[in-house]
Design a protein around this motif. Structure first.
Motif, short mmCIF file in Angstrom:
data_model
loop_
_atom_site.label_atom_id
_atom_site.label_comp_id
_atom_site.label_asym_id
_atom_site.label_seq_id
_atom_site.Cartn_x
_atom_site.Cartn_y
_atom_site.Cartn_z
N TYR A 288 0.83 -1.21 0.00
CA TYR A 288 0.00 0.00 0.00
C TYR A 288 0.86 1.26 0.00
O TYR A 288 0.52 2.27 -0.63
CB TYR A 288 -0.92 -0.02 1.23
CG TYR A 288 -1.76 1.22 1.39
CD1 TYR A 288 -2.90 1.42 0.62
CD2 TYR A 288 -1.41 2.20 2.32
CE1 TYR A 288 -3.67 2.56 0.77
CE2 TYR A 288 -2.16 3.34 2.47
CZ TYR A 288 -3.30 3.52 1.69
OH TYR A 288 -4.05 4.66 1.84
N LEU A 289 2.01 1.20 0.67
CA LEU A 289 2.86 2.38 0.81
C LEU A 289 3.82 2.58 -0.36
O LEU A 289 4.05 3.72 -0.79
CB LEU A 289 3.66 2.30 2.11
CG LEU A 289 2.85 2.36 3.41
CD1 LEU A 289 3.76 2.10 4.61
CD2 LEU A 289 2.15 3.70 3.56
N VAL A 290 4.39 1.48 -0.89
CA VAL A 290 5.46 1.63 -1.88
C VAL A 290 5.10 1.10 -3.26
O VAL A 290 5.88 1.27 -4.19
CB VAL A 290 6.76 0.94 -1.40
CG1 VAL A 290 7.14 1.41 -0.01
CG2 VAL A 290 6.62 -0.58 -1.43
N GLY A 291 3.94 0.45 -3.43
CA GLY A 291 3.59 -0.07 -4.74
C GLY A 291 3.84 -1.56 -4.85
O GLY A 291 4.01 -2.26 -3.85
N VAL A 292 3.90 -2.06 -6.09
CA VAL A 292 3.91 -3.50 -6.32
C VAL A 292 5.26 -4.05 -6.75
O VAL A 292 5.37 -5.22 -7.11
CB VAL A 292 2.85 -3.87 -7.39
CG1 VAL A 292 1.46 -3.53 -6.91
CG2 VAL A 292 3.13 -3.16 -8.72
N ASP A 293 6.30 -3.23 -6.75
CA ASP A 293 7.63 -3.68 -7.14
C ASP A 293 8.30 -4.33 -5.93
O ASP A 293 8.58 -3.67 -4.92
CB ASP A 293 8.46 -2.51 -7.64
CG ASP A 293 9.76 -2.96 -8.31
OD1 ASP A 293 10.17 -4.12 -8.09
OD2 ASP A 293 10.37 -2.15 -9.02
N TYR A 294 8.59 -5.64 -6.05
CA TYR A 294 9.17 -6.38 -4.92
C TYR A 294 10.62 -6.01 -4.64
O TYR A 294 11.15 -6.38 -3.59
CB TYR A 294 9.02 -7.88 -5.13
CG TYR A 294 7.65 -8.37 -4.73
CD1 TYR A 294 7.44 -8.98 -3.51
CD2 TYR A 294 6.55 -8.17 -5.56
CE1 TYR A 294 6.17 -9.40 -3.12
CE2 TYR A 294 5.28 -8.58 -5.18
CZ TYR A 294 5.11 -9.19 -3.96
OH TYR A 294 3.85 -9.59 -3.57
N ARG A 295 11.26 -5.28 -5.54
CA ARG A 295 12.60 -4.77 -5.23
C ARG A 295 12.53 -3.75 -4.10
O ARG A 295 13.54 -3.52 -3.41
CB ARG A 295 13.22 -4.16 -6.49
CG ARG A 295 13.64 -5.19 -7.52
CD ARG A 295 14.12 -4.56 -8.80
NE ARG A 295 13.07 -3.85 -9.50
CZ ARG A 295 13.22 -3.24 -10.67
NH1 ARG A 295 14.40 -3.27 -11.27
NH2 ARG A 295 12.21 -2.63 -11.24
N TRP A 296 11.37 -3.14 -3.91
CA TRP A 296 11.16 -2.24 -2.78
C TRP A 296 10.39 -2.93 -1.66
O TRP A 296 10.62 -2.67 -0.48
CB TRP A 296 10.39 -0.99 -3.22
CG TRP A 296 11.16 -0.07 -4.09
CD1 TRP A 296 10.93 0.23 -5.40
CD2 TRP A 296 12.31 0.70 -3.73
NE1 TRP A 296 11.85 1.13 -5.88
CE2 TRP A 296 12.71 1.44 -4.87
CE3 TRP A 296 13.04 0.85 -2.55
CZ2 TRP A 296 13.80 2.30 -4.86
CZ3 TRP A 296 14.14 1.70 -2.54
CH2 TRP A 296 14.51 2.41 -3.68
N ILE A 297 9.45 -3.81 -2.03
CA ILE A 297 8.61 -4.45 -1.02
C ILE A 297 9.43 -5.28 -0.05
O ILE A 297 9.22 -5.23 1.17
CB ILE A 297 7.53 -5.33 -1.71
CG1 ILE A 297 6.49 -4.45 -2.41
CG2 ILE A 297 6.85 -6.24 -0.69
CD1 ILE A 297 5.48 -5.24 -3.22
N ILE A 298 10.39 -6.05 -0.56
CA ILE A 298 11.14 -6.97 0.31
C ILE A 298 11.99 -6.23 1.34
O ILE A 298 11.90 -6.51 2.55
CB ILE A 298 11.98 -7.94 -0.54
CG1 ILE A 298 11.04 -8.97 -1.19
CG2 ILE A 298 13.04 -8.65 0.30
CD1 ILE A 298 11.70 -9.93 -2.14
N PRO A 299 12.83 -5.26 0.95
CA PRO A 299 13.60 -4.56 2.01
C PRO A 299 12.73 -3.75 2.95
O PRO A 299 13.00 -3.71 4.17
CB PRO A 299 14.56 -3.66 1.22
CG PRO A 299 13.98 -3.55 -0.14
CD PRO A 299 13.25 -4.82 -0.39
#
Length: 350
Positions: A288-299
């Motif tokens: 919800y905060l950063v979008g759907v790109d897991y390069r950002w979601i995981i960290p």
């Protein structure tokens, strides 16, 4: 015609930019790490014997073995807090990977039987191999988590219509109840109830440096593996056909992601027990905060998961001092309503 439609969908998906918020992700990472450091400092200083921040600083950078407060910080509170941070990151990243790979918004290591499988294997270890080294216990936890996951997916696949998010959760709830009952039966029969009660409640109070030393290499390797797979998991979250059309080897990606999830969940359960819902709540909040790109979601999930468990552990000690409330119960107060909300939302979308 079907292949042409799939190719058309793949081309359309690849041409549409993913909804991402890199500035928000950078802010979350920066602020989250600062809050995490602050939370660790507060958590280390708070307890049955309150300790000043200055004493914590001295114990970390100028340790005095003759000081009782320094010994409390080094031997009891630091491994507890650092273990909580590692476990929170592990559960959150495991949940994010599971949700991305399966496209199941209800995926979580606790809901899909991994935690119960690891806990059942711990009960067997305590009953039949009471002197087993922790390095071997953590390996048995991996096997237990893998067995739980295999049974859940096997049971869910038997039903007509194949796997659905709700069917997986129902199978996970049933198998988790069965494995928990078997674990309790083993605990009663072999008189190891006191040893295993800690894992039922979920908590970090018994974490030791030996446990962290064994867990750390596994944790770092799995976290690096998750980051390496993050772009591929983003493609998988769009659908298998689209991922294949974009050149992804989906079988290998799913195998790698599954190994990462088993390591993270198994290692975490071996340290703190059955703490659920971290891997359910944090990935949804992060997306919800950063979008759907897991390069950002995981960290970002790793940081927010660590922060959640550290703050929950601090709250567990503040509710009814000098007694402690299990952090699993506190997180469940948030997780259960959130799970019900997601279930209702899924039913509306069917």
């Amino acid at each position: 015609m079907i292949q042409q439609n799939a190719a058309r969908e793949t081309q359309a998906a690849s041409s549409v930019p993913l909804r991402t918020r890199p500035l928000a992700a950078a802010l979350i990472l920066t602020a989250g790490i600062l809050l995490l450091v602050l939370g660790i400092g507060v958590s280390v200083s708070f307890g049955a014997a309150d300790i000043l921040f200055s004493t914590v600083w001295e114990a970390v950078f100028h340790f005095n073995p003759e000081s009782t407060q320094h010994q409390i910080i080094a031997d009891l509170r630091m491994p507890r807090v650092l273990g909580g941070a590692m476990v929170g990151a592990s559960f959150a990243v495991a949940g994010a990977i599971m949700q991305g790979m399966t496209r199941n918004p209800l995926a979580d290591s606790g809901l899909l039987g991994l935690n119960a499988g690891a806990g059942f294997m711990l009960a067997l270890c305590f009953a039949f191999f009471p002197g087993m080294a922790y390095s071997k216990i953590i390996l048995m936890s991996f096997l237990g988590a893998a067995g739980g996951a295999a049974l859940i997916y096997g049971i869910g696949s038997i039903a007509k219509g194949g796997l659905t998010p709700l069917r997986l959760v129902l199978a996970g709830a049933a198998l988790s109840a069965l494995l928990s009952a078997l674990s309790e039966g083993i605990a009663l029969y072999f008189h190891i109830g006191q040893d295993i009660a800690f894992w039922y409640a979920g908590g970090v109070s018994g974490t030791t440096w030996i446990q962290l030393k064994v867990m750390l290499p596994w944790f770092l390797a799995a976290l690096l593996g998750a980051i390496a797979l993050s772009r591929s998991i983003t493609m998988l979250s769009l659908g298998d056909e689209i991922a294949k059309g974009l050149g992804q080897r989906t079988g290998l990606v799913k195998l790698g992601g599954t190994v990462v999830v088993l390591i993270l969940a198994g290692a975490s359960v071996s340290v703190v027990g059955a703490v659920g819902f971290v891997g359910l709540i944090i990935p949804h909040l992060t997306r919800y905060l950063v979008g759907v790109d897991y390069r950002w979601i995981i960290p970002c999930s790793a940081v927010l998961g660590s922060l959640l468990v550290v703050v929950s552990d601090l709250a567990a000690r503040m509710i009814h001092p000098p007694y402690e409330t299990p952090i699993g119960a506190l997180i469940a107060l948030i997780g259960v309503p959130f799970f019900l909300y997601l279930t209702r939302k899924e039913r509306r979308e069917l």
